[in-house]
Design a protein around this motif. Structure first.
Motif, short mmCIF file in Angstrom:
data_model
loop_
_atom_site.label_atom_id
_atom_site.label_comp_id
_atom_site.label_asym_id
_atom_site.label_seq_id
_atom_site.Cartn_x
_atom_site.Cartn_y
_atom_site.Cartn_z
N UNK A 155 8.41 3.14 1.29
CA UNK A 155 8.10 1.93 1.96
C UNK A 155 6.49 1.86 1.70
N UNK A 156 5.99 0.74 1.08
CA UNK A 156 4.66 0.35 0.80
C UNK A 156 3.96 1.67 0.38
N UNK A 157 4.66 2.34 -0.81
CA UNK A 157 3.83 3.44 -1.32
C UNK A 157 3.87 4.62 -0.45
N UNK A 158 4.56 4.93 0.65
CA UNK A 158 4.80 6.16 1.27
C UNK A 158 6.35 6.55 1.29
N UNK A 159 6.64 7.82 1.16
CA UNK A 159 7.91 8.21 1.15
C UNK A 159 8.25 9.15 2.18
N UNK A 182 3.34 1.03 9.33
CA UNK A 182 2.55 1.01 7.97
C UNK A 182 2.20 -0.51 7.35
#
Lengths: 433, 63
Positions: free
Chosen positions: B24-28, B60
């Protein structure tokens, strides 16, 4: 060098007579100035961007100045031309202060009568929208009032979602029992003036050494689970070199300290003299110094231009503390990043700042949060709630930099006598000739 | 694991609790979720969606 290029037409005031004037943001070389001409007092240029990053990329079409409004800014009170809703409301509860600082928005400290407890309660009832409002109690120094716990309680009873205290921290450091009363009354978090990590800075800006009392204030607030955000005023050649140390100190004090909110010096209220361009700290310069002085632990792309106010009025970065480092949560170039420059931006901003600046309830089982795999959703959630950390800034306007396009995007309002007034027009003062 | 058995509609295999990755939004992030041992399809329960996943999203999202 290229000739001057007009980036944007706007309106401003003459810094001397305060007459309304057409103005332009003009680029000369890499630098950007706000320029205006008063028939009586001449041409004024004030630097607003030093060209360390691309201003057009930063501002990105945020100028929505509609037709000229002759009431602006003197009749300010959120008219139909105002673009943004209220994010935070500031209520001044005293003119009195226990410091005499070199710079202060409030030029008339310790003069006149303060509002009574009943008058303040009435203001709170009138300004608060139940379940939504973030009210900042300010001054002067609000902690000189013995009835501050009652005022906080009054704000909560009136339905304030968050109650913020703007303080120099002296009383908070000296009087732990007073802090307990504030916490019990429902104080959400504290914005504490914190200009540097050595006493030379305080002696120059505030007239006395204050570092130890600031540290004590952080401890006392922590004892009652009240989050503290540090607020340095950045003044050229006094603490511009200390930005990295302020951040490192703040990180080392997490989760007691929730973030750092930089305020480049603004020339309103009490100032030693009229500003020169050299003395001004532009927003891009501040971003550069934050990144440079943290050895790129914070990168320019981690700090996003304000969408709640005009981009030239501030920026925000959202992080999580991991040991002595910050992990960025926002990226300016993330294509998935939502745009929120709509009418709900003020509300979104309020929730964003509050969820970071407020400490999560104390949990005896989370003592080992320093460890664990941050890719584990559960570990991440526990960690972010406890160790979320913001790096934010607000660049206030003065008579030199006043730009109505910025003003009409303002979401930070002072409440007075039934009116919500953008902060920078409320405090706007002319220069001496 | 829920009390009722979960069966993959395609492979007819019982789902097993395994690490599942979410971005999500570049975070895993990962969390344990019932997964088909054959085709790898993941069952995301309402509890997970309305609980931790929604919580991560809120944490986030930019303002």
């Amino acid at each position: 060098m290229e000739g001057p290029r007009i980036l944007c037409k706007t309106w401003s005031v003459c810094p001397v007579c305060m007459k309304r004037l057409p103005a332009e943001r003009i680029q000369i070389g890499t630098e950007v100035f706000l320029r205006k001409t008063c028939n009586e007092h001449g041409i004024f240029n004030s630097i607003i961007w030093r060209g360390l990053y691309d201003i057009n990329e930063w501002v990105k079409g945020s100028d929505r100045l509609s037709a000229d409004n002759p009431q602006c800014p003197n009749g300010c009170g959120l008219c139909s031309d105002h673009v943004q809703k209220t994010c935070c409301v500031l209520l001044n509860i005293t003119h009195h202060c226990n410091l005499q600082c070199r710079f202060c928005f409030e030029d008339n400290c310790n003069q006149g009568d303060d509002p009574t407890f009943e008058e303040i309660k009435e203001s709170l009832v009138n300004l608060i929208e139940r379940g939504k409002t973030l009210v900042q109690l300010s001054g002067g120094e609000p902690t000189v009032r013995e009835d501050l716990p009652g005022i906080i309680n009054g704000a909560k009873e009136a339905g304030a979602r968050y109650v913020q205290l703007n303080s120099n921290g002296i009383r908070l450091g000296e009087d732990k029992e007073y802090v307990r009363k504030l916490a019990d009354a429902g104080l959400s978090f504290v914005f504490m003036q914190f200009d540097g990590t050595n006493d030379e800075i305080y002696e120059t800006l505030r007239g006395k050494p204050l570092l130890e009392i600031k540290k004590a204030a952080i401890e006392n607030c922590s004892a009652y689970n009240v989050g503290v955000t540090l607020v340095p005023m950045i003044v050229r050649d006094i603490n511009t070199h200390n930005i990295g140390d302020i951040l490192r100190f703040a990180i080392s004090e997490a989760p007691k300290v929730r973030g750092v909110h930089f305020q480049p010096v603004t020339f309103i209220g009490r100032v030693p003299e009229n500003p020169t361009d050299y003395e001004r700290i532009t927003l891009d310069e501040l971003v550069f110094e934050i990144c440079n002085q943290t050895d790129d632990m914070i990168k320019p792309g981690d700090l996003l231009p304000s969408s709640c106010d005009h981009p030239l009025c501030g920026f925000h970065g959202d992080f999580m503390v991991d040991q002595d480092k910050l992990i960025p949560l926002l990226k300016r170039d993330n294509p998935e990043q939502q745009c929120c420059c709509d009418s709900s931006a003020a509300e979104k901003n309020r929730e964003f700042v509050a969820r970071r600046w407020q400490r999560s309830p104390a949990d005896p089982n989370d003592a080992d949060l320093c460890c664990g795999d941050l890719y584990d959703m559960e570990v991440f959630l526990k960690r972010i709630k406890k160790y979320g950390f913001t790096v934010t800034a607000m660049a206030f306007q003065d008579a030199g930099t006043m730009d109505f396009s910025r003003l009409r995007n303002c979401s930070f309002h002072v409440y007075e006598k039934g009116r919500f007034i953008p902060f920078c027009s409320y405090y706007l003062t002319g220069w001496t000739q | 694991m829920p009390e009722k058995k979960l069966i993959c509609y395609k492979c007819r295999k019982e789902l097993e609790l395994k690490k599942a990755n979410f971005s999500y939004l570049g975070h895993t992030f990962y969390t344990d979720a019932p997964t088909c041992p054959e085709c790898g399809i993941v069952y995301i329960s309402e509890d997970l969606v309305k609980g931790r996943m929604s919580d991560v999203e809120m944490q986030l999202e930019d303002k």
